[in-house]
Design an enzyme around this catalytic site. Structure first.
Site, PDB file in Angstrom:
ATOM      1  N   SER A  71       0.825  -1.202   0.000  1.00 15.87           N
ATOM      2  CA  SER A  71       0.000   0.000   0.000  1.00 15.87           C
ATOM      3  C   SER A  71       0.866   1.261   0.000  1.00 15.87           C
ATOM      4  O   SER A  71       1.742   1.400  -0.836  1.00 15.87           O
ATOM      5  CB  SER A  71      -0.946  -0.075   1.193  1.00 15.87           C
ATOM      6  OG  SER A  71      -2.138   0.579   0.878  1.00 15.87           O
TER       7      SER A  71
ATOM      8  N   HIS B 137      -7.585  -5.780  -0.112  1.00 12.94           N
ATOM      9  CA  HIS B 137      -6.354  -5.023   0.069  1.00 12.94           C
ATOM     10  C   HIS B 137      -5.584  -5.547   1.285  1.00 12.94           C
ATOM     11  O   HIS B 137      -6.006  -5.333   2.422  1.00 12.94           O
ATOM     12  CB  HIS B 137      -6.787  -3.565   0.294  1.00 12.94           C
ATOM     13  CG  HIS B 137      -5.680  -2.592   0.390  1.00 12.94           C
ATOM     14  ND1 HIS B 137      -4.937  -2.195  -0.695  1.00 12.94           N
ATOM     15  CD2 HIS B 137      -5.187  -1.893   1.447  1.00 12.94           C
ATOM     16  CE1 HIS B 137      -4.051  -1.299  -0.322  1.00 12.94           C
ATOM     17  NE2 HIS B 137      -4.177  -1.096   0.975  1.00 12.94           N
TER      18      HIS B 137
HETATM   19  C1  GCU Z   1      -5.410   4.794   1.565  1.00 13.39           C
HETATM   20  C2  GCU Z   1      -4.831   5.582   0.410  1.00 13.39           C
HETATM   21  C3  GCU Z   1      -4.010   4.693  -0.512  1.00 13.39           C
HETATM   22  C4  GCU Z   1      -2.997   3.928   0.287  1.00 13.39           C
HETATM   23  C5  GCU Z   1      -3.675   3.185   1.423  1.00 13.39           C
HETATM   24  C6  GCU Z   1      -2.730   2.507   2.394  1.00 13.39           C
HETATM   25  O1  GCU Z   1      -6.375   3.914   1.109  1.00 13.39           O
HETATM   26  O2  GCU Z   1      -5.883   6.190  -0.266  1.00 13.39           O
HETATM   27  O3  GCU Z   1      -3.352   5.469  -1.490  1.00 13.39           O
HETATM   28  O4  GCU Z   1      -2.273   3.045  -0.551  1.00 13.39           O
HETATM   29  O5  GCU Z   1      -4.393   4.111   2.213  1.00 13.39           O
HETATM   30  O6  GCU Z   1      -1.566   2.796   2.455  1.00 13.39           O
HETATM   31  O7  GCU Z   1      -3.218   1.688   3.168  1.00 13.39           O
END
Ligand code: GCU
Length: 416
Positions: free
Chosen positions: A249, A390
Protein backbone atom coordinates in the site's frame (compact mmCIF):
# COMPACT_ATOMS: atom_id res chain seq x y z
CA UNK A 1 -2.71 20.48 7.65
CA UNK A 2 -4.85 17.66 6.38
CA UNK A 3 -8.40 18.14 5.31
CA UNK A 4 -8.83 14.38 5.64
CA UNK A 5 -12.45 13.29 5.52
CA UNK A 6 -13.85 16.75 5.08
CA UNK A 7 -16.95 17.09 2.97
CA UNK A 8 -14.74 17.95 -0.03
CA UNK A 9 -12.80 14.71 0.41
CA UNK A 10 -16.04 12.70 0.77
CA UNK A 11 -17.47 14.32 -2.35
CA UNK A 12 -14.33 13.46 -4.30
CA UNK A 13 -14.43 9.86 -3.03
CA UNK A 14 -18.11 9.58 -3.98
CA UNK A 15 -17.24 10.46 -7.56
CA UNK A 16 -14.55 7.80 -7.92
CA UNK A 17 -15.01 5.56 -10.93
CA UNK A 18 -14.75 1.78 -10.43
CA UNK A 19 -16.18 0.77 -13.81
CA UNK A 20 -13.72 -0.53 -16.38
CA UNK A 21 -16.21 0.37 -19.13
CA UNK A 22 -15.81 4.03 -18.21
CA UNK A 23 -12.03 4.01 -18.46
CA UNK A 24 -11.16 6.43 -21.24
CA UNK A 25 -8.89 5.48 -24.14
CA UNK A 26 -5.84 7.57 -23.41
CA UNK A 27 -2.37 7.36 -24.72
CA UNK A 28 0.16 6.54 -22.00
CA UNK A 29 3.29 8.63 -22.56
CA UNK A 30 6.47 6.77 -23.43
CA UNK A 31 9.20 7.19 -20.85
CA UNK A 32 11.71 6.89 -23.68
CA UNK A 33 10.94 10.38 -24.99
CA UNK A 34 13.64 12.63 -23.57
CA UNK A 35 13.10 16.20 -22.37
CA UNK A 36 14.42 17.48 -25.72
CA UNK A 37 11.76 15.44 -27.54
CA UNK A 38 14.13 12.87 -29.05
CA UNK A 39 13.88 9.18 -28.29
CA UNK A 40 16.25 7.11 -26.13
CA UNK A 41 18.19 4.82 -28.47
CA UNK A 42 19.83 2.33 -26.14
CA UNK A 43 20.42 1.23 -22.55
CA UNK A 44 23.45 3.50 -22.19
CA UNK A 45 21.42 6.55 -23.13
CA UNK A 46 18.67 5.45 -20.76
CA UNK A 47 21.08 5.14 -17.85
CA UNK A 48 23.11 8.26 -18.55
CA UNK A 49 20.52 10.74 -19.88
CA UNK A 50 16.88 9.77 -19.57
CA UNK A 51 16.90 7.91 -16.26
CA UNK A 52 18.44 10.89 -14.42
CA UNK A 53 15.83 13.17 -16.03
CA UNK A 54 12.97 10.98 -14.79
CA UNK A 55 14.48 10.53 -11.33
CA UNK A 56 14.97 14.28 -11.06
CA UNK A 57 11.39 14.90 -12.15
CA UNK A 58 9.96 12.59 -9.45
CA UNK A 59 12.30 14.12 -6.88
CA UNK A 60 11.17 17.66 -7.60
CA UNK A 61 7.49 17.12 -8.29
CA UNK A 62 6.32 14.02 -6.45
CA UNK A 63 8.35 12.37 -3.67
CA UNK A 64 11.01 14.95 -2.79
CA UNK A 65 14.68 14.68 -1.98
CA UNK A 66 16.03 11.99 0.28
CA UNK A 67 17.00 13.41 3.68
CA UNK A 68 20.69 14.29 3.75
CA UNK A 69 23.38 11.88 4.92
CA UNK A 70 23.78 12.27 8.71
CA UNK A 71 27.19 13.13 10.14
CA UNK A 72 27.14 9.89 12.04
CA UNK A 73 25.16 6.67 12.03
CA UNK A 74 25.65 3.94 14.62
CA UNK A 75 23.95 0.62 15.24
CA UNK A 76 23.61 -1.23 18.50
CA UNK A 77 22.37 -4.80 18.81
CA UNK A 78 20.02 -4.55 21.77
CA UNK A 79 18.73 -8.13 21.75
CA UNK A 80 19.72 -11.38 20.12
CA UNK A 81 17.79 -14.62 20.26
CA UNK A 82 19.58 -17.61 18.78
CA UNK A 83 16.62 -19.98 18.85
CA UNK A 84 13.88 -17.78 17.44
CA UNK A 85 10.98 -19.12 15.39
CA UNK A 86 11.19 -22.60 16.92
CA UNK A 87 14.94 -22.63 16.63
CA UNK A 88 15.01 -21.97 12.89
CA UNK A 89 16.23 -18.37 13.05
CA UNK A 90 18.52 -15.92 14.71
CA UNK A 91 16.56 -12.86 15.72
CA UNK A 92 18.19 -9.49 16.24
CA UNK A 93 16.81 -6.18 17.36
CA UNK A 94 19.11 -3.41 16.23
CA UNK A 95 18.83 0.19 17.32
CA UNK A 96 20.06 2.50 14.59
CA UNK A 97 20.91 6.06 15.60
CA UNK A 98 21.51 9.01 13.28
CA UNK A 99 23.45 11.98 14.67
CA UNK A 100 23.72 15.48 13.35
CA UNK A 101 25.55 17.89 15.66
CA UNK A 102 23.87 17.58 19.07
CA UNK A 103 20.72 16.03 17.67
CA UNK A 104 19.93 12.37 17.22
CA UNK A 105 17.09 10.18 15.99
CA UNK A 106 16.75 6.41 16.28
CA UNK A 107 14.84 3.57 14.73
CA UNK A 108 14.53 -0.05 15.84
CA UNK A 109 15.07 -2.85 13.35
CA UNK A 110 13.80 -6.39 13.79
CA UNK A 111 15.78 -8.94 11.79
CA UNK A 112 15.26 -12.66 11.32
CA UNK A 113 18.12 -14.63 9.77
CA UNK A 114 17.90 -18.32 8.86
CA UNK A 115 20.03 -20.52 11.11
CA UNK A 116 22.59 -22.85 9.67
CA UNK A 117 22.36 -21.61 6.11
CA UNK A 118 25.14 -23.08 3.96
CA UNK A 119 26.12 -19.62 2.75
CA UNK A 120 25.16 -15.97 3.14
CA UNK A 121 21.46 -15.52 2.58
CA UNK A 122 19.49 -13.03 0.49
CA UNK A 123 17.35 -10.53 2.37
CA UNK A 124 14.06 -8.67 2.03
CA UNK A 125 13.58 -5.35 3.79
CA UNK A 126 10.22 -3.77 4.44
CA UNK A 127 8.62 -1.29 6.78
CA UNK A 128 5.66 -2.23 8.96
CA UNK A 129 2.57 -0.21 9.92
CA UNK A 130 1.93 -1.07 13.55
CA UNK A 131 5.20 -1.75 15.28
CA UNK A 132 7.69 -4.61 15.32
CA UNK A 133 5.73 -6.37 18.08
CA UNK A 134 2.68 -6.43 15.80
CA UNK A 135 4.50 -8.38 13.06
CA UNK A 136 5.27 -11.50 15.07
CA UNK A 137 3.70 -13.73 17.69
CA UNK A 138 7.04 -13.99 19.49
CA UNK A 139 6.06 -12.27 22.70
CA UNK A 140 9.45 -10.85 23.67
CA UNK A 141 9.94 -8.54 20.68
CA UNK A 142 10.27 -4.89 21.69
CA UNK A 143 7.23 -2.68 21.24
CA UNK A 144 7.77 0.05 18.64
CA UNK A 145 5.67 2.45 16.57
CA UNK A 146 4.48 5.57 18.36
CA UNK A 147 2.21 8.42 17.47
CA UNK A 148 3.23 12.04 18.03
CA UNK A 149 1.94 11.91 21.64
CA UNK A 150 4.36 9.08 22.33
CA UNK A 151 1.66 6.38 22.53
CA UNK A 152 2.03 3.04 20.81
CA UNK A 153 -0.13 2.98 17.68
CA UNK A 154 -0.89 -0.67 18.42
CA UNK A 155 -0.99 -2.29 21.82
CA UNK A 156 -1.78 -5.83 20.77
CA UNK A 157 1.06 -8.09 19.80
CA UNK A 158 1.03 -10.14 16.63
CA UNK A 159 -1.95 -8.41 15.01
CA UNK A 160 -0.17 -8.25 11.66
CA UNK A 161 1.47 -11.68 11.80
CA UNK A 162 -0.33 -12.75 8.67
CA UNK A 163 1.48 -9.98 6.79
CA UNK A 164 4.90 -11.10 8.00
CA UNK A 165 5.30 -14.83 7.84
CA UNK A 166 8.87 -14.78 9.07
CA UNK A 167 8.98 -18.51 9.68
CA UNK A 168 8.08 -19.35 6.10
CA UNK A 169 10.48 -16.71 4.77
CA UNK A 170 13.31 -18.10 6.83
CA UNK A 171 12.45 -21.67 5.80
CA UNK A 172 12.77 -20.45 2.25
CA UNK A 173 16.32 -19.27 2.92
CA UNK A 174 15.71 -15.51 3.18
CA UNK A 175 16.47 -13.09 5.97
CA UNK A 176 13.82 -10.46 6.60
CA UNK A 177 14.34 -7.06 8.23
CA UNK A 178 11.62 -4.65 9.25
CA UNK A 179 11.06 -1.46 11.20
CA UNK A 180 7.94 0.52 11.98
CA UNK A 181 7.52 3.40 9.56
CA UNK A 182 6.40 5.73 12.36
CA UNK A 183 9.99 5.47 13.72
CA UNK A 184 11.15 7.39 10.66
CA UNK A 185 8.25 9.73 10.02
CA UNK A 186 5.08 9.37 12.14
CA UNK A 187 2.37 8.96 9.53
CA UNK A 188 0.15 11.92 10.41
CA UNK A 189 -0.56 14.99 8.30
CA UNK A 190 0.43 17.41 11.06
CA UNK A 191 3.29 19.81 11.76
CA UNK A 192 4.09 17.79 14.85
CA UNK A 193 4.71 14.70 12.72
CA UNK A 194 7.32 16.62 10.70
CA UNK A 195 8.89 17.86 13.93
CA UNK A 196 9.22 14.30 15.25
CA UNK A 197 10.45 12.81 11.99
CA UNK A 198 14.02 12.14 10.90
CA UNK A 199 13.99 15.59 9.30
CA UNK A 200 14.21 17.18 12.75
CA UNK A 201 17.93 16.46 13.11
CA UNK A 202 18.71 18.14 9.80
CA UNK A 203 16.28 21.06 10.09
CA UNK A 204 15.73 21.78 13.81
CA UNK A 205 14.25 25.19 12.97
CA UNK A 206 11.96 23.80 10.30
CA UNK A 207 8.75 25.31 9.09
CA UNK A 208 6.97 22.11 8.05
CA UNK A 209 5.06 23.68 5.17
CA UNK A 210 8.33 25.05 3.78
CA UNK A 211 10.13 21.74 4.22
CA UNK A 212 7.29 19.94 2.49
CA UNK A 213 8.21 21.82 -0.69
CA UNK A 214 11.27 19.64 -1.09
CA UNK A 215 10.78 16.68 1.25
CA UNK A 216 8.06 14.17 2.02
CA UNK A 217 7.14 11.31 4.32
CA UNK A 218 7.52 8.77 1.50
CA UNK A 219 11.01 10.21 0.90
CA UNK A 220 11.86 9.74 4.57
CA UNK A 221 10.54 6.17 4.70
CA UNK A 222 12.41 5.22 1.51
CA UNK A 223 15.59 6.76 2.92
CA UNK A 224 15.08 4.74 6.11
CA UNK A 225 15.04 1.51 4.11
CA UNK A 226 18.33 2.48 2.51
CA UNK A 227 19.87 3.13 5.90
CA UNK A 228 18.59 -0.25 7.11
CA UNK A 229 20.41 -1.85 4.20
CA UNK A 230 23.58 0.05 5.21
CA UNK A 231 23.32 -1.59 8.62
CA UNK A 232 22.74 -5.07 7.19
CA UNK A 233 25.90 -4.72 5.12
CA UNK A 234 27.70 -5.38 8.41
CA UNK A 235 25.84 -8.66 9.02
CA UNK A 236 28.09 -11.56 8.14
CA UNK A 237 25.24 -14.01 7.51
CA UNK A 238 23.46 -11.74 5.03
CA UNK A 239 24.36 -11.19 1.37
CA UNK A 240 23.35 -7.59 0.67
CA UNK A 241 24.15 -7.99 -3.01
CA UNK A 242 20.93 -10.02 -3.07
CA UNK A 243 18.63 -7.57 -1.32
CA UNK A 244 14.97 -6.92 -2.03
CA UNK A 245 12.63 -4.24 -0.77
CA UNK A 246 8.94 -4.97 -0.33
CA UNK A 247 6.04 -2.83 0.83
CA UNK A 248 2.28 -2.88 0.99
CA UNK A 249 0.00 0.00 0.00
CA UNK A 250 1.57 3.38 0.98
CA UNK A 251 4.63 1.35 1.85
CA UNK A 252 4.50 -0.17 -1.65
CA UNK A 253 4.71 3.38 -3.00
CA UNK A 254 7.66 3.73 -0.63
CA UNK A 255 9.41 0.56 -1.80
CA UNK A 256 9.17 1.75 -5.41
CA UNK A 257 10.66 5.13 -4.55
CA UNK A 258 13.35 3.44 -2.50
CA UNK A 259 14.23 1.08 -5.37
CA UNK A 260 14.27 4.00 -7.79
CA UNK A 261 16.91 5.75 -5.68
CA UNK A 262 18.94 2.91 -4.27
CA UNK A 263 20.34 0.63 -6.95
CA UNK A 264 21.56 -1.86 -4.34
CA UNK A 265 18.02 -3.23 -4.15
CA UNK A 266 17.98 -5.91 -6.82
CA UNK A 267 14.34 -6.81 -6.27
CA UNK A 268 11.65 -4.19 -5.74
CA UNK A 269 8.17 -5.41 -4.75
CA UNK A 270 5.09 -3.22 -4.72
CA UNK A 271 2.05 -4.84 -3.14
CA UNK A 272 -1.32 -3.12 -3.74
CA UNK A 273 0.53 0.21 -3.98
CA UNK A 274 -2.20 1.82 -6.07
CA UNK A 275 -2.09 5.48 -7.04
CA UNK A 276 1.15 7.21 -6.27
CA UNK A 277 2.58 3.69 -6.55
CA UNK A 278 2.23 1.43 -9.53
CA UNK A 279 -1.29 2.36 -10.78
CA UNK A 280 -1.65 4.51 -13.89
CA UNK A 281 -3.34 7.82 -13.07
CA UNK A 282 -4.61 8.36 -16.59
CA UNK A 283 -7.10 5.51 -16.37
CA UNK A 284 -9.18 7.41 -13.84
CA UNK A 285 -10.17 4.23 -12.05
CA UNK A 286 -9.97 4.31 -8.27
CA UNK A 287 -8.14 6.97 -6.24
CA UNK A 288 -7.11 10.26 -7.85
CA UNK A 289 -4.26 12.71 -7.29
CA UNK A 290 -6.64 15.20 -5.65
CA UNK A 291 -7.87 12.59 -3.17
CA UNK A 292 -4.31 11.55 -2.34
CA UNK A 293 -3.23 15.13 -1.74
CA UNK A 294 -6.30 15.98 0.32
CA UNK A 295 -5.93 13.06 2.67
CA UNK A 296 -2.16 12.60 2.78
CA UNK A 297 -0.44 15.89 1.93
CA UNK A 298 2.69 14.86 3.81
CA UNK A 299 3.30 11.78 1.65
CA UNK A 300 4.32 13.88 -1.34
CA UNK A 301 5.98 17.25 -1.88
CA UNK A 302 3.48 20.09 -1.80
CA UNK A 303 4.16 20.82 -5.48
CA UNK A 304 2.43 17.53 -6.36
CA UNK A 305 -0.80 19.48 -5.86
CA UNK A 306 -0.22 21.21 -9.19
CA UNK A 307 -1.50 17.94 -10.72
CA UNK A 308 -4.78 17.89 -8.76
CA UNK A 309 -7.64 17.16 -11.18
CA UNK A 310 -5.11 16.75 -13.99
CA UNK A 311 -4.82 12.95 -13.87
CA UNK A 312 -5.96 12.80 -17.48
CA UNK A 313 -3.49 15.38 -18.78
CA UNK A 314 -0.31 14.39 -17.01
CA UNK A 315 2.86 14.63 -19.08
CA UNK A 316 3.97 11.42 -17.33
CA UNK A 317 2.41 8.39 -15.69
CA UNK A 318 3.55 5.79 -13.20
CA UNK A 319 5.12 3.62 -15.90
CA UNK A 320 7.90 6.26 -15.59
CA UNK A 321 8.44 5.34 -11.96
CA UNK A 322 8.37 1.60 -12.71
CA UNK A 323 10.97 2.13 -15.44
CA UNK A 324 13.45 3.46 -12.88
CA UNK A 325 13.73 -0.09 -11.50
CA UNK A 326 14.97 -1.53 -14.84
CA UNK A 327 16.72 -3.83 -15.47
CA UNK A 328 16.32 -5.13 -11.92
CA UNK A 329 13.47 -7.36 -10.76
CA UNK A 330 10.21 -5.45 -10.34
CA UNK A 331 7.31 -7.30 -8.69
CA UNK A 332 3.78 -5.89 -8.85
CA UNK A 333 0.99 -7.45 -6.80
CA UNK A 334 -2.71 -6.57 -6.78
CA UNK A 335 -5.87 -7.94 -5.17
CA UNK A 336 -9.18 -8.59 -6.93
CA UNK A 337 -11.26 -6.58 -4.46
CA UNK A 338 -8.84 -3.67 -4.29
CA UNK A 339 -10.41 -1.52 -7.00
CA UNK A 340 -9.40 1.64 -5.13
CA UNK A 341 -5.84 0.74 -6.19
CA UNK A 342 -6.87 -0.22 -9.77
CA UNK A 343 -5.34 -3.71 -10.28
CA UNK A 344 -5.41 -3.44 -14.06
CA UNK A 345 -3.73 -0.02 -13.90
CA UNK A 346 -1.04 -1.49 -11.63
CA UNK A 347 -0.44 -4.23 -14.18
CA UNK A 348 -0.41 -1.90 -17.19
CA UNK A 349 2.21 0.39 -15.67
CA UNK A 350 4.49 -2.66 -15.69
CA UNK A 351 3.59 -3.42 -19.29
CA UNK A 352 4.43 0.14 -20.38
CA UNK A 353 7.65 0.18 -18.35
CA UNK A 354 8.79 -2.91 -20.24
CA UNK A 355 10.03 -0.74 -23.12
CA UNK A 356 12.98 0.18 -20.91
CA UNK A 357 13.67 -3.46 -20.02
CA UNK A 358 13.74 -4.24 -23.75
CA UNK A 359 16.63 -1.78 -24.13
CA UNK A 360 18.52 -4.18 -21.87
CA UNK A 361 17.61 -7.14 -24.07
CA UNK A 362 14.97 -8.62 -21.77
CA UNK A 363 11.17 -8.51 -22.15
CA UNK A 364 10.16 -7.18 -18.72
CA UNK A 365 6.49 -8.06 -18.22
CA UNK A 366 6.00 -11.35 -20.07
CA UNK A 367 2.34 -10.78 -21.04
CA UNK A 368 0.26 -7.79 -22.17
CA UNK A 369 -3.22 -9.09 -21.20
CA UNK A 370 -4.20 -8.60 -17.56
CA UNK A 371 -3.78 -12.09 -16.02
CA UNK A 372 -6.73 -13.80 -14.36
CA UNK A 373 -6.89 -13.89 -10.57
CA UNK A 374 -4.25 -16.02 -8.83
CA UNK A 375 -2.13 -16.55 -11.94
CA UNK A 376 1.53 -15.62 -11.40
CA UNK A 377 3.46 -14.25 -14.35
CA UNK A 378 7.17 -13.89 -13.79
CA UNK A 379 9.53 -12.12 -16.14
CA UNK A 380 11.98 -9.39 -15.11
CA UNK A 381 8.71 -7.76 -14.13
CA UNK A 382 6.32 -10.06 -12.31
CA UNK A 383 2.62 -9.67 -11.69
CA UNK A 384 -0.19 -11.41 -9.86
CA UNK A 385 -3.66 -10.49 -8.65
CA UNK A 386 -4.58 -12.37 -5.50
CA UNK A 387 -8.24 -13.18 -4.88
CA UNK A 388 -9.32 -11.05 -1.96
CA UNK A 389 -9.05 -7.67 -0.34
CA UNK A 390 -6.35 -5.02 0.07
CA UNK A 391 -3.70 -6.81 2.14
CA UNK A 392 -0.36 -8.55 1.91
CA UNK A 393 -0.51 -12.26 2.62
CA UNK A 394 1.75 -15.24 2.18
CA UNK A 395 0.39 -15.79 -1.33
CA UNK A 396 1.82 -12.39 -2.27
CA UNK A 397 5.16 -12.95 -0.55
CA UNK A 398 5.38 -16.40 -2.10
CA UNK A 399 5.41 -14.84 -5.56
CA UNK A 400 7.95 -12.18 -4.54
CA UNK A 401 10.22 -14.91 -3.19
CA UNK A 402 9.71 -16.97 -6.35
CA UNK A 403 10.61 -13.93 -8.49
CA UNK A 404 13.66 -13.16 -6.34
CA UNK A 405 14.82 -16.78 -6.52
CA UNK A 406 14.49 -16.70 -10.27
CA UNK A 407 16.33 -13.39 -10.53
CA UNK A 408 19.11 -14.49 -8.17
CA UNK A 409 19.38 -17.90 -9.82
CA UNK A 410 18.45 -19.74 -6.62
CA UNK A 411 17.15 -23.22 -7.32
CA UNK A 412 14.26 -24.22 -5.03
CA UNK A 413 16.20 -27.21 -3.68
CA UNK A 414 18.92 -24.83 -2.48
CA UNK A 415 16.48 -23.40 0.02
CA UNK A 416 16.83 -24.57 3.57
C1 GCU B 1 -5.41 4.79 1.56
C2 GCU B 1 -4.83 5.58 0.41
C3 GCU B 1 -4.01 4.69 -0.51
C4 GCU B 1 -3.00 3.93 0.29
C5 GCU B 1 -3.68 3.18 1.42
C6 GCU B 1 -2.73 2.51 2.39
O1 GCU B 1 -6.37 3.91 1.11
O2 GCU B 1 -5.88 6.19 -0.27
O3 GCU B 1 -3.35 5.47 -1.49
O4 GCU B 1 -2.27 3.04 -0.55
O5 GCU B 1 -4.39 4.11 2.21
O6 GCU B 1 -1.57 2.80 2.45
O7 GCU B 1 -3.22 1.69 3.17
Amino acid sequence: MSVFKTQAWKDAVDKVNYDENLVPEREIPSVLTKADGSKVANAWEWMSVRRPEVLDFYTREVYGEFPPRPEEMTSEIVNVKNDALDNTAIRKEIKVTFRQGDLSHSLMMLVYIPKEAPEKVPVFLGLNFKGNHATTDETDVLETGRDTDGNLVELARGVQCERWEFKKAVARGFAVATCCYHDIFPDFPTDEAWRQSIYRIFYPEMIPAELNKKHSAIGAWAWGLSRMLDVLEGEKLIDCRRAGVCGHSRLGKTSLWCGANDLRFQVVASNDSGHGGSALFKRNLGESITILNMAFPHWFVSGFEQYNDKDADLPFDQNFLMALIAPRMLCIGSATEDLWADPKGEFLAGVYASEVYRLFGVPGMPVTEHPAADVNVTGEISYHMRTGVHNILWQDWDHYFEAAEKFFGIKPDRCI
